[in-house]
Design an enzyme around this catalytic site. Structure first.
Site, PDB file in Angstrom:
ATOM      1  N   HIS A 268       0.842  -1.214   0.000  1.00  0.00           N
ATOM      2  CA  HIS A 268       0.000   0.000   0.000  1.00  0.00           C
ATOM      3  C   HIS A 268       0.868   1.251   0.000  1.00  0.00           C
ATOM      4  O   HIS A 268       1.430   1.635   1.035  1.00  0.00           O
ATOM      5  CB  HIS A 268      -0.921   0.008   1.221  1.00  0.00           C
TER       6      HIS A 268
ATOM      7  N   HIS B   8       1.094   5.295  -2.222  1.00  0.00           N
ATOM      8  CA  HIS B   8       0.505   6.196  -3.232  1.00  0.00           C
ATOM      9  C   HIS B   8       1.661   6.805  -4.011  1.00  0.00           C
ATOM     10  O   HIS B   8       2.130   7.905  -3.694  1.00  0.00           O
ATOM     11  CB  HIS B   8      -0.334   7.282  -2.557  1.00  0.00           C
TER      12      HIS B   8
ATOM     13  N   GLN C 212      -9.740   9.108  -5.513  1.00  0.00           N
ATOM     14  CA  GLN C 212      -9.496   9.936  -4.319  1.00  0.00           C
ATOM     15  C   GLN C 212     -10.717  10.766  -3.896  1.00  0.00           C
ATOM     16  O   GLN C 212     -10.963  10.988  -2.720  1.00  0.00           O
ATOM     17  CB  GLN C 212      -8.307  10.862  -4.590  1.00  0.00           C
TER      18      GLN C 212
ATOM     19  N   HIS D 103      -9.890   1.606   0.061  1.00  0.00           N
ATOM     20  CA  HIS D 103      -9.658   2.436   1.247  1.00  0.00           C
ATOM     21  C   HIS D 103     -10.966   2.407   2.026  1.00  0.00           C
ATOM     22  O   HIS D 103     -11.956   3.010   1.600  1.00  0.00           O
ATOM     23  CB  HIS D 103      -9.337   3.873   0.856  1.00  0.00           C
TER      24      HIS D 103
ATOM     25  N   GLU E  15     -11.491   4.749   6.620  1.00  0.00           N
ATOM     26  CA  GLU E  15     -10.300   5.447   7.132  1.00  0.00           C
ATOM     27  C   GLU E  15     -10.758   6.759   7.780  1.00  0.00           C
ATOM     28  O   GLU E  15     -10.639   7.851   7.219  1.00  0.00           O
ATOM     29  CB  GLU E  15      -9.289   5.734   6.009  1.00  0.00           C
TER      30      GLU E  15
ATOM     31  N   ASP F 109       2.202   3.627   2.724  1.00  0.00           N
ATOM     32  CA  ASP F 109       1.169   4.622   2.405  1.00  0.00           C
ATOM     33  C   ASP F 109       1.747   5.864   1.721  1.00  0.00           C
ATOM     34  O   ASP F 109       1.534   6.086   0.554  1.00  0.00           O
ATOM     35  CB  ASP F 109       0.367   5.000   3.652  1.00  0.00           C
TER      36      ASP F 109
END
Ligand code: FE2
Length: 407
Positions: free
Chosen positions: A41, A43, A136, A194, A197, A293
């Site tokens: 994981h 980005h 996103q 996701h 969160e 992340d």
């Protein structure tokens, strides 16, 4: 223990009094050898953008989202490729040879995804990338969200993502999970959402994800990332949920670096840790792995793409300092991550690809304690990175002496 490599694969060590000569012999000096590290994981499209166009002064998630909204307007294929190729080098130096990256697809041009698809092919010999179509801004809440997700999969995304807790309504959130699952089912892709969160204990999309996974018979191919709201659920609900997560064969990814800094921001004292229930999930037999992340982006200004940093934080933040728990952390950045990515021929057994990391530390505990140098990183039987351990010298009672943190 000794291990032999032939033709890029691990083979059974030769036996007998006169083993055949090897072209190269590496003395591991009793140090820890693991399969290549896995980061399930990250980005990558946002890496190395910290401070652009401005610093995140509060350090909060929402200021980070606002800053990213400004930075994303300047995104070009070259910009993404330049930043990402730098971090891919960092990953290889850290022993990370398998990576799953979320890529923001809330962009009518899909600029970041196009760049990542190119890089995935360009660097396929060095590092294996899996790309997640990550909305996103949401799927139902972003103009043309469903079409962009489908287009991203057609363009080369390997995994379907989602962000249900960020959708405009709870109904949109449910709808987005069902859409992502249906899209993945149609194209034979994996799913990585996701999920929840947030510190909001009413955010309960993990149960929808588990139910859809069971209904579509996609056990083992679906991952829930972050799931920080689980920290705030009541124990009766969390207990029932974990049973269903296990039944659905969900993979879970925890990201302690970002979530240690971003969660609990609305609390007055006592401030919640805002972390998923790692120990309970592991105890229930659920596959839990550890992600990095962010690397120097608007949400998390630090990091060097080293999973051992994330593991070190989880020791404290997840209270995983027990003897076996520290050993489990190494599983969470190797075999558990590999299972999440669906890797085959991975491990230390004969027949597996020789993708290996030799640490400059004799045990899992020392590797985590020291964030030990990766002395050698091997891919397909060939050394692709090496680290010369630093020399530490102190002047002690007027004399210079070397210091060794292992002994
Ligand atoms: Fe994430």
């Amino acid at each position: 223990m000794s291990l032999a490599i032939q033709g890029g694969r691990i083979v059974a060590p030769p036996t007998g009094a006169q083993p055949p000569p090897a072209s190269q012999v590496i003395n591991a000096r009793g140090n820890l050898l693991t399969p290549a590290l896995v980061d399930p994981h990250i980005h990558l499209d946002a890496v190395l953008t910290v401070g652009q166009p401005r610093q995140n002064l509060s350090g909060s998630l929402f200021e980070g989202i606002a800053i990213w909204g400004e930075r994303v307007k300047d995104l070009t294929v070259d910009d993404v490729k330049r930043r990402v190729s730098q971090v891919l080098r960092w990953q290889v130096a850290n022993g990370v040879l398998f990576v799953r990256s979320h890529v923001d697809v809330c962009d009518p041009k899909l600029t970041a995804l196009r760049a990542l698809v190119e890089l995935k092919l360009e660097f396929a010999d060095q590092i294996t990338l899996q790309l997640v179509a990550f909305p996103q801004q949401g799927i139902q809440s972003f103009p043309d969200g469903e079409r962009l997700m489908r287009q991203a999969v057609e363009l080369g995304a390997d995994v379907v993502g989602g962000i249900p807790h960020f959708e405009l309504t709870r109904e949109y959130g449910e709808q987005s999970v069902k859409f992502a699952m249906a899209l993945a089912h149609e194209f034979g892709k994996q799913v990585d959402i996701h999920c929840d969160e947030t510190d909001d204990d009413h955010s309960r999309f993990l149960e929808v994800l588990a139910a859809e996974t069971i209904r579509l018979n996609m056990q083992g191919r679906v991952t829930a990332s972050h799931t920080t709201a689980m920290h705030s659920y009541n124990n009766a609900y969390a207990g029932r949920l974990i049973v269903n997560v296990k039944r659905a064969g969900l993979n879970m990814v925890t990201n302690p670096l970002d979530n240690a800094t971003l969660q609990g921001r609305f609390d007055h004292y006592p401030i919640r840790r805002g972390h998923t229930r790692v120990k309970e999930l592991l105890a229930a037999g659920v596959n839990v792995c550890l992600g990095h992340d962010s690397v120097m982006d608007p949400w998390y200004p630090l990091g060097k793409a080293d999973p051992l940093q994330a593991a070190f934080v989880l020791v404290h933040y997840g209270q995983m300092s027990g003897y076996e728990e520290i050993r489990t952390l190494i599983d969470m950045i190797t075999v558990n991550g590999a299972r999440t990515l669906g890797l085959t021929e991975y491990g230390l057994e004969p027949g597996c690809r020789a993708d290996l990391v030799l640490f400059e530390a004799p045990s899992e505990s020392d590797a985590v304690r020291l964030m030990a140098p990766r002395r050698l990183v091997i891919r397909g039987g060939k050394v692709v990175a090496r680290t010369e351990p630093a020399e530490h010298i102190v002047t002690w009672k007027g004399r210079e002496e070397p210091v060794d943190f292992l002994r």
